[in-house]
Design a protein around this motif. Sequence first.
Motif, PDB file in Angstrom:
ATOM      1  N   MET A 165     -41.524 -64.517  32.556  1.00 35.10           N
ATOM      2  CA  MET A 165     -41.787 -63.178  32.062  1.00 35.10           C
ATOM      3  C   MET A 165     -43.245 -63.036  31.680  1.00 35.10           C
ATOM      4  O   MET A 165     -43.839 -63.932  31.099  1.00 35.10           O
ATOM      5  N   ASP A 166     -43.843 -61.915  32.033  1.00 36.34           N
ATOM      6  CA  ASP A 166     -45.218 -61.657  31.648  1.00 36.34           C
ATOM      7  C   ASP A 166     -45.294 -61.462  30.143  1.00 36.34           C
ATOM      8  O   ASP A 166     -44.452 -60.811  29.538  1.00 36.34           O
ATOM      9  N   LYS A 167     -46.330 -62.040  29.545  1.00 39.51           N
ATOM     10  CA  LYS A 167     -46.502 -61.869  28.109  1.00 39.51           C
ATOM     11  C   LYS A 167     -46.936 -60.445  27.799  1.00 39.51           C
ATOM     12  O   LYS A 167     -47.642 -59.809  28.561  1.00 39.51           O
ATOM     13  N   ILE A 168     -46.507 -59.957  26.661  1.00 39.82           N
ATOM     14  CA  ILE A 168     -46.905 -58.622  26.235  1.00 39.82           C
ATOM     15  C   ILE A 168     -48.278 -58.724  25.590  1.00 39.82           C
ATOM     16  O   ILE A 168     -48.493 -59.530  24.689  1.00 39.82           O
ATOM     17  N   ASN A 169     -49.227 -57.916  26.049  1.00 35.80           N
ATOM     18  CA  ASN A 169     -50.576 -57.998  25.500  1.00 35.80           C
ATOM     19  C   ASN A 169     -50.681 -57.224  24.191  1.00 35.80           C
ATOM     20  O   ASN A 169     -49.747 -56.550  23.760  1.00 35.80           O
ATOM     21  N   LYS A 170     -51.850 -57.323  23.549  1.00 40.17           N
ATOM     22  CA  LYS A 170     -52.032 -56.728  22.224  1.00 40.17           C
ATOM     23  C   LYS A 170     -51.878 -55.218  22.236  1.00 40.17           C
ATOM     24  O   LYS A 170     -51.349 -54.628  21.293  1.00 40.17           O
ATOM     25  N   SER A 171     -52.338 -54.571  23.303  1.00 33.66           N
ATOM     26  CA  SER A 171     -52.216 -53.113  23.366  1.00 33.66           C
ATOM     27  C   SER A 171     -50.748 -52.693  23.424  1.00 33.66           C
ATOM     28  O   SER A 171     -50.346 -51.692  22.829  1.00 33.66           O
ATOM     29  N   GLU A 172     -49.938 -53.489  24.148  1.00 33.70           N
ATOM     30  CA  GLU A 172     -48.505 -53.197  24.208  1.00 33.70           C
ATOM     31  C   GLU A 172     -47.853 -53.411  22.852  1.00 33.70           C
ATOM     32  O   GLU A 172     -46.976 -52.650  22.439  1.00 33.70           O
ATOM     33  N   ILE A 173     -48.281 -54.468  22.142  1.00 30.48           N
ATOM     34  CA  ILE A 173     -47.748 -54.732  20.806  1.00 30.48           C
ATOM     35  C   ILE A 173     -48.039 -53.551  19.890  1.00 30.48           C
ATOM     36  O   ILE A 173     -47.165 -53.076  19.160  1.00 30.48           O
ATOM     37  N   ASN A 174     -49.278 -53.068  19.938  1.00 32.66           N
ATOM     38  CA  ASN A 174     -49.655 -51.918  19.108  1.00 32.66           C
ATOM     39  C   ASN A 174     -48.833 -50.689  19.465  1.00 32.66           C
ATOM     40  O   ASN A 174     -48.417 -49.922  18.597  1.00 32.66           O
ATOM     41  N   SER A 175     -48.589 -50.505  20.773  1.00 33.75           N
ATOM     42  CA  SER A 175     -47.786 -49.361  21.215  1.00 33.75           C
ATOM     43  C   SER A 175     -46.359 -49.471  20.703  1.00 33.75           C
ATOM     44  O   SER A 175     -45.749 -48.479  20.289  1.00 33.75           O
ATOM     45  N   ILE A 176     -45.822 -50.702  20.738  1.00 36.15           N
ATOM     46  CA  ILE A 176     -44.461 -50.927  20.239  1.00 36.15           C
ATOM     47  C   ILE A 176     -44.383 -50.590  18.756  1.00 36.15           C
ATOM     48  O   ILE A 176     -43.465 -49.909  18.298  1.00 36.15           O
ATOM     49  N   PHE A 177     -45.384 -51.058  17.989  1.00 33.23           N
ATOM     50  CA  PHE A 177     -45.373 -50.797  16.555  1.00 33.23           C
ATOM     51  C   PHE A 177     -45.483 -49.309  16.245  1.00 33.23           C
ATOM     52  O   PHE A 177     -44.835 -48.801  15.334  1.00 33.23           O
ATOM     53  N   LYS A 178     -46.288 -48.609  17.016  1.00 26.89           N
ATOM     54  CA  LYS A 178     -46.411 -47.167  16.813  1.00 26.89           C
ATOM     55  C   LYS A 178     -45.076 -46.483  17.085  1.00 26.89           C
ATOM     56  O   LYS A 178     -44.656 -45.580  16.360  1.00 26.89           O
ATOM     57  N   PHE A 222     -44.966 -63.480  15.485  1.00 22.21           N
ATOM     58  CA  PHE A 222     -44.801 -62.985  16.843  1.00 22.21           C
ATOM     59  C   PHE A 222     -44.639 -64.181  17.771  1.00 22.21           C
ATOM     60  O   PHE A 222     -45.401 -65.125  17.713  1.00 22.21           O
ATOM     61  N   LYS A 223     -43.622 -64.172  18.594  1.00 19.71           N
ATOM     62  CA  LYS A 223     -43.434 -65.302  19.503  1.00 19.71           C
ATOM     63  C   LYS A 223     -42.607 -64.886  20.707  1.00 19.71           C
ATOM     64  O   LYS A 223     -41.888 -63.891  20.686  1.00 19.71           O
ATOM     65  N   SER A 224     -42.712 -65.676  21.765  1.00 17.07           N
ATOM     66  CA  SER A 224     -41.836 -65.519  22.921  1.00 17.07           C
ATOM     67  C   SER A 224     -40.693 -66.495  22.740  1.00 17.07           C
ATOM     68  O   SER A 224     -40.902 -67.637  22.347  1.00 17.07           O
ATOM     69  N   ASN A 225     -39.468 -66.068  23.014  1.00 20.12           N
ATOM     70  CA  ASN A 225     -38.342 -66.992  22.863  1.00 20.12           C
ATOM     71  C   ASN A 225     -38.055 -67.753  24.153  1.00 20.12           C
ATOM     72  O   ASN A 225     -37.035 -68.397  24.295  1.00 20.12           O
ATOM     73  N   GLY A 226     -38.967 -67.665  25.140  1.00 22.40           N
ATOM     74  CA  GLY A 226     -38.879 -68.515  26.319  1.00 22.40           C
ATOM     75  C   GLY A 226     -38.040 -67.974  27.454  1.00 22.40           C
ATOM     76  O   GLY A 226     -37.975 -68.570  28.512  1.00 22.40           O
TER      77      GLY A 226
END
Length: 346
Positions: free
Chosen positions: A1-14, A32-36
């Motif tokens: 799975m592609d990692k979620i970048n910081k901009s996506e994280i910010n979008s999720i939080f918004k 924040f972590k990936s569960n693999g």
Amino acid sequence: MDKINKSEINSIFKLVSRNFSNLGKIEKLEKFKSNGHNSIIFSFKVGNKKFLVKFLKNPNLIYGHNKGSERIKIITNIISNLSKSFPLEKFVSNKFGKLTIKFNDGIIRVTEFIENRNIKGNNFLKSVNFLNKIHNQFWYELKTKEKENLNSLIVPYELDYTFRKIKLIEEFLISQANIDQGLINKNHIKIILDNFELLNYWAKKLNLLKDKKFFHLKSFTHNDYHPSNIIFDKDKRLYLLDFDNIQYSKIFRCLFFFLLRHSTNQKKLSESLLKQNYKILESNYFTKIPNFENAIFYLMYIEIEKIFKILCRVSEKKGLTFFINNIISVHLPNVLFLIKLNQKQA
């Protein structure tokens, strides 16, 4: 799975902040972590409450068919209805009462985080009784339409279907063994290939034994019921998590999946532990269940079916090849242990 970048994280939080504004302002990102596998998990704090956010990156791929988003919609609707009469997963509802939020091609689930989530030791009995209530009570509370929706989401993966694809899977794995991909361990692929003949043999045998050995009672089943998916609140009430695999299905599949997973989660899978848990299940469950020898066959069927299902999915959707790691760490060791135990019983 592609990692979620910081901009996506910010979008999720918004998005979370906007839709859950009734909870207050998000104060702090704690972890924040990936569960693999196929989701990103992180927690945040709002006031004195902690919340767990699970972002499913590709829900359509998770379930192996193109009804991923539809499945989540149906399941969350059922959870909402069931939770009115029994302590299920504590989803945090937004002002529209929804349990999931669409985010691009993914799904966000926000859950109130409760500590002490693992069941251990004598709590196996409490968990069996909890499972009994789910099977006997909830099914009658589901509406006919909900049962039909659940039934329509089941994708059959019979062993004879997966067995016919063995050669294709084997060729695929051999080809993958020569490719350097970060999410694939070449030694893991070798272990699968080395045990293919054994899995092949038992797939045939279990397919022949299936109709003679096993019961086929229909019920609402969780299908992923194990200690890591059960939590306690401060009053020692049990809550059930992760309804992603809920089905109108075979009740004994859920029972034996739970038996094996609980024993495995004790980190000391053994014949004595398996028998001990089986006796608790047998003496406290209100439905007649197969004897211990037949239970071993059923457990093997579940684990081998799971391996073949994952391998078929891997060969069809090459972006999910990292599922191989899951096979090696969980399912294959269980199969080898159960085969050895079955030979001992014979």
